[in-house]
Design an enzyme around this catalytic site. Structure first.
Site, PDB file in Angstrom:
ATOM      1  N   GLY A  17       0.782  -1.230   0.000  1.00  0.00           N
ATOM      2  CA  GLY A  17       0.000   0.000   0.000  1.00  0.00           C
ATOM      3  C   GLY A  17       0.814   1.280   0.000  1.00  0.00           C
ATOM      4  O   GLY A  17       1.772   1.437  -0.756  1.00  0.00           O
ATOM      5  N   ASP A  37       8.111  -4.943   7.845  1.00  0.00           N
ATOM      6  CA  ASP A  37       6.710  -5.382   7.789  1.00  0.00           C
ATOM      7  C   ASP A  37       6.578  -6.685   8.562  1.00  0.00           C
ATOM      8  O   ASP A  37       7.546  -7.428   8.734  1.00  0.00           O
ATOM      9  CB  ASP A  37       6.262  -5.577   6.334  1.00  0.00           C
ATOM     10  CG  ASP A  37       4.770  -5.380   6.141  1.00  0.00           C
ATOM     11  OD1 ASP A  37       4.356  -4.335   5.585  1.00  0.00           O
ATOM     12  OD2 ASP A  37       3.987  -6.268   6.569  1.00  0.00           O
ATOM     13  N   ASP A  59       7.348  -7.152  14.022  1.00  0.00           N
ATOM     14  CA  ASP A  59       6.018  -6.719  14.453  1.00  0.00           C
ATOM     15  C   ASP A  59       6.211  -5.428  15.244  1.00  0.00           C
ATOM     16  O   ASP A  59       6.913  -5.431  16.261  1.00  0.00           O
ATOM     17  CB  ASP A  59       5.398  -7.815  15.331  1.00  0.00           C
ATOM     18  CG  ASP A  59       3.950  -7.527  15.684  1.00  0.00           C
ATOM     19  OD1 ASP A  59       3.587  -6.337  15.788  1.00  0.00           O
ATOM     20  OD2 ASP A  59       3.193  -8.497  15.862  1.00  0.00           O
ATOM     21  N   VAL A  60       5.602  -4.348  14.783  1.00  0.00           N
ATOM     22  CA  VAL A  60       5.833  -3.056  15.457  1.00  0.00           C
ATOM     23  C   VAL A  60       5.301  -3.041  16.885  1.00  0.00           C
ATOM     24  O   VAL A  60       5.614  -2.127  17.652  1.00  0.00           O
ATOM     25  CB  VAL A  60       5.235  -1.858  14.667  1.00  0.00           C
ATOM     26  CG1 VAL A  60       5.937  -1.660  13.340  1.00  0.00           C
ATOM     27  CG2 VAL A  60       3.721  -1.992  14.496  1.00  0.00           C
ATOM     28  N   TYR A 151     -10.051   2.397  15.685  1.00  0.00           N
ATOM     29  CA  TYR A 151      -9.258   2.981  14.592  1.00  0.00           C
ATOM     30  C   TYR A 151      -9.200   4.498  14.743  1.00  0.00           C
ATOM     31  O   TYR A 151      -8.123   5.100  14.672  1.00  0.00           O
ATOM     32  CB  TYR A 151      -9.869   2.587  13.241  1.00  0.00           C
ATOM     33  CG  TYR A 151      -9.022   2.968  12.048  1.00  0.00           C
ATOM     34  CD1 TYR A 151      -7.872   2.251  11.716  1.00  0.00           C
ATOM     35  CD2 TYR A 151      -9.379   4.047  11.234  1.00  0.00           C
ATOM     36  CE1 TYR A 151      -7.102   2.604  10.615  1.00  0.00           C
ATOM     37  CE2 TYR A 151      -8.622   4.399  10.128  1.00  0.00           C
ATOM     38  CZ  TYR A 151      -7.482   3.669   9.822  1.00  0.00           C
ATOM     39  OH  TYR A 151      -6.720   4.033   8.733  1.00  0.00           O
ATOM     40  N   LYS A 155      -5.880   6.797  15.481  1.00  0.00           N
ATOM     41  CA  LYS A 155      -5.433   7.792  14.496  1.00  0.00           C
ATOM     42  C   LYS A 155      -5.456   9.214  15.073  1.00  0.00           C
ATOM     43  O   LYS A 155      -4.629  10.048  14.703  1.00  0.00           O
ATOM     44  CB  LYS A 155      -6.268   7.682  13.221  1.00  0.00           C
ATOM     45  CG  LYS A 155      -6.069   6.368  12.467  1.00  0.00           C
ATOM     46  CD  LYS A 155      -4.620   6.185  12.027  1.00  0.00           C
ATOM     47  CE  LYS A 155      -4.393   4.939  11.195  1.00  0.00           C
ATOM     48  NZ  LYS A 155      -3.008   4.824  10.717  1.00  0.00           N
TER      49      LYS A 155
HETATM   50  N1  LIG Z   1      -6.008   2.921   2.379  1.00  0.00           N
HETATM   51  C1  LIG Z   1      -6.734   3.789   3.028  1.00  0.00           C
HETATM   52  O1  LIG Z   1      -7.895   4.005   2.675  1.00  0.00           O
HETATM   53  C2  LIG Z   1      -6.160   4.557   4.194  1.00  0.00           C
HETATM   54  C3  LIG Z   1      -6.753   5.780   4.515  1.00  0.00           C
HETATM   55  C4  LIG Z   1      -6.227   6.506   5.592  1.00  0.00           C
HETATM   56  C5  LIG Z   1      -5.143   6.028   6.308  1.00  0.00           C
HETATM   57  N2  LIG Z   1      -4.590   4.815   5.971  1.00  0.00           N
HETATM   58  C6  LIG Z   1      -3.430   4.364   6.749  1.00  0.00           C
HETATM   59  O2  LIG Z   1      -2.332   4.178   5.879  1.00  0.00           O
HETATM   60  C7  LIG Z   1      -1.431   3.227   6.439  1.00  0.00           C
HETATM   61  C8  LIG Z   1      -1.096   2.195   5.370  1.00  0.00           C
HETATM   62  O3  LIG Z   1      -2.271   1.474   5.045  1.00  0.00           O
HETATM   63  P1  LIG Z   1      -2.515   0.893   3.587  1.00  0.00           P
HETATM   64  O4  LIG Z   1      -3.833   1.397   3.153  1.00  0.00           O
HETATM   65  O5  LIG Z   1      -1.316   1.079   2.762  1.00  0.00           O
HETATM   66  O6  LIG Z   1      -2.769  -0.666   3.958  1.00  0.00           O
HETATM   67  P2  LIG Z   1      -1.971  -1.994   3.635  1.00  0.00           P
HETATM   68  O7  LIG Z   1      -2.732  -3.055   4.344  1.00  0.00           O
HETATM   69  O8  LIG Z   1      -1.775  -2.116   2.157  1.00  0.00           O
HETATM   70  O9  LIG Z   1      -0.525  -1.796   4.315  1.00  0.00           O
HETATM   71  C9  LIG Z   1      -0.340  -1.910   5.711  1.00  0.00           C
HETATM   72  C10 LIG Z   1       0.926  -2.724   5.966  1.00  0.00           C
HETATM   73  O10 LIG Z   1       1.159  -2.728   7.395  1.00  0.00           O
HETATM   74  C11 LIG Z   1       1.630  -4.013   7.730  1.00  0.00           C
HETATM   75  N3  LIG Z   1       1.415  -4.288   9.150  1.00  0.00           N
HETATM   76  C12 LIG Z   1       0.236  -4.560   9.771  1.00  0.00           C
HETATM   77  N4  LIG Z   1       0.440  -4.846  11.062  1.00  0.00           N
HETATM   78  C13 LIG Z   1       1.765  -4.738  11.279  1.00  0.00           C
HETATM   79  C14 LIG Z   1       2.592  -4.940  12.412  1.00  0.00           C
HETATM   80  N5  LIG Z   1       2.073  -5.331  13.603  1.00  0.00           N
HETATM   81  N6  LIG Z   1       3.928  -4.726  12.293  1.00  0.00           N
HETATM   82  C15 LIG Z   1       4.477  -4.377  11.096  1.00  0.00           C
HETATM   83  N7  LIG Z   1       3.737  -4.193   9.980  1.00  0.00           N
HETATM   84  C16 LIG Z   1       2.401  -4.379  10.070  1.00  0.00           C
HETATM   85  C17 LIG Z   1       0.833  -4.955   6.840  1.00  0.00           C
HETATM   86  O11 LIG Z   1       1.429  -6.248   6.753  1.00  0.00           O
HETATM   87  C18 LIG Z   1       0.812  -4.198   5.520  1.00  0.00           C
HETATM   88  O12 LIG Z   1       1.901  -4.586   4.708  1.00  0.00           O
HETATM   89  C19 LIG Z   1      -2.145   2.613   7.645  1.00  0.00           C
HETATM   90  O13 LIG Z   1      -1.633   3.195   8.825  1.00  0.00           O
HETATM   91  C20 LIG Z   1      -3.599   3.031   7.440  1.00  0.00           C
HETATM   92  O14 LIG Z   1      -4.291   3.130   8.658  1.00  0.00           O
HETATM   93  C21 LIG Z   1      -5.069   4.069   4.928  1.00  0.00           C
END
Ligand SMILES: NC(=O)c1ccc[n+]([C@@H]2O[C@H](COP(=O)([O-])OP(=O)(O)OC[C@H]3O[C@@H](n4cnc5c(N)ncnc54)[C@H](O)[C@@H]3O)[C@@H](O)[C@H]2O)c1
Length: 263
Positions: A17, A37, A59-60, A151, A155
């Site tokens: 993402g 990740d 794992d964070v 969530y 945030k």
């Molecule tokens: N896509 C949206 O609509 C959106 C909107 C607003 C904010 N966000 C935020 O953007 C950020 C990225 O999300 P995204 O949409 O790219 O999703 P995504 O699921 O594609 O990417 C998130 C990544 O975080 C990793 N992850 C999850 N738990 C973890 C852990 N405990 N330790 C290490 N890594 C971990 C996952 O394996 C994944 O690769 C997130 O913080 C999300 O809340 C996303």
């Protein structure tokens, strides 16, 4: 916009993402990249797209894994001056259905995880004399949404953490800024949310996407490139006098706008 040549960047959640998109853009701008990740599958796929990046599984939520990953990355990149924190999870449930484990997972990954990574990396970022931290919050960090109790809390908290770190780390030359994206349907999380809306509303994905596009004045859905552009700006030299900011990358949705004629 000038991205300092030779930046050394760690991206959490970097294997999917927004994180992966930002990592690719930093790589294209000449930075050395490390992807942290928790998902082996995501890391393996990301390594094919960014073969020169250092990858580390951690794992964070775990202070030990985070400390060891940051040390490993710092050694591999010979320093660290840029930290992008994109790791995140979501669940969508009415209040009565939220288990304690749901709450804990969301707060621990999205908020405690960012704290732990920042804490582990702050000294090395300071040593670079040009540290940059970018956090990824959400429109759900700006206002409340039903069924997103944990969530939203995580945030909102992340913006507070950003502001606190911005003040505390300023002396060391590290800036700390936050991006608040509106929903972006192309990432794994965005797809999860879109699928949930499709199931709940019983309509086609295109109909949901059209409705979300109408919920902001600019009239389209967010793309990963929109978030990448904001991240690159915060990392760039041009943003050196900017810290503690939370930037809404949402087409103006925070203005509470509704398209003329929208119900
Ligand atoms: N896509 C949206 O609509 C959106 C909107 C607003 C904010 N966000 C935020 O953007 C950020 C990225 O999300 P995204 O949409 O790219 O999703 P995504 O699921 O594609 O990417 C998130 C990544 O975080 C990793 N992850 C999850 N738990 C973890 C852990 N405990 N330790 C290490 N890594 C971990 C996952 O394996 C994944 O690769 C997130 O913080 C999300 O809340 C996303």
């Amino acid at each position: 916009m000038t991205i300092a040549a030779g930046r050394k960047a760690l991206v959490t959640g970097g294997a999917s993402g927004f994180g992966l998109a930002i990592a690719k853009a930093l790589d294209a701008a000449g930075a050395s990249i490390a992807l942290l990740d928790v998902s082996d599958d995501h890391l393996a796929a990301a390594a094919e797209e960014l073969p020169e990046a250092k990858t580390v599984r951690a794992d964070v939520r775990s202070p030990e894994q985070v400390r060891s990953a940051v040390a490993e990355v710092t050694a591999a990149l010979d320093g660290l001056d840029t930290l992008v924190m994109s790791a995140g999870v979501i669940h969508i449930k009415p209040l009565d259905d939220v288990a304690e484990a749901d709450w804990d997972l969301t707060l621990d990954v999205n908020l405690k995880g960012a704290f732990l990574v920042a804490q582990a990396a702050a000294g090395t970022l300071a040593a670079s004399g040009r540290g940059r931290i970018v956090t990824i919050s959400s429109d759900a960090g700006r206002r409340g949404f039903a069924w997103l109790q944990a969530y939203c809390s995580s945030k909102f908290g992340l913006i507070g953490l950003t502001e606190s770190l911005a003040v505390e780390l300023a002396e060391s030359g590290t800036t700390v800024n936050c991006i608040c994206p509106v929903g972006c349907p192309t990432t794994a999380m965005g797809q999860e949310v879109l699928d949930w809306k499709v199931r709940r509303a019983g309509v086609a994905p295109e109909e949901i996407m059209a409705a979300t596009a109408r919920s902001n004045p600019l009239g389209r859905n967010a793309t990963e490139d929109d978030i990448v552009a904001a991240a690159l700006f915060f990392v760039s030299d041009d943003a050196s006098f900017l810290t503690g900011a939370a930037l809404d990358v949402d087409g103006g949705a925070h203005l509470g706008f509704a398209f003329p004629g929208a119900s």
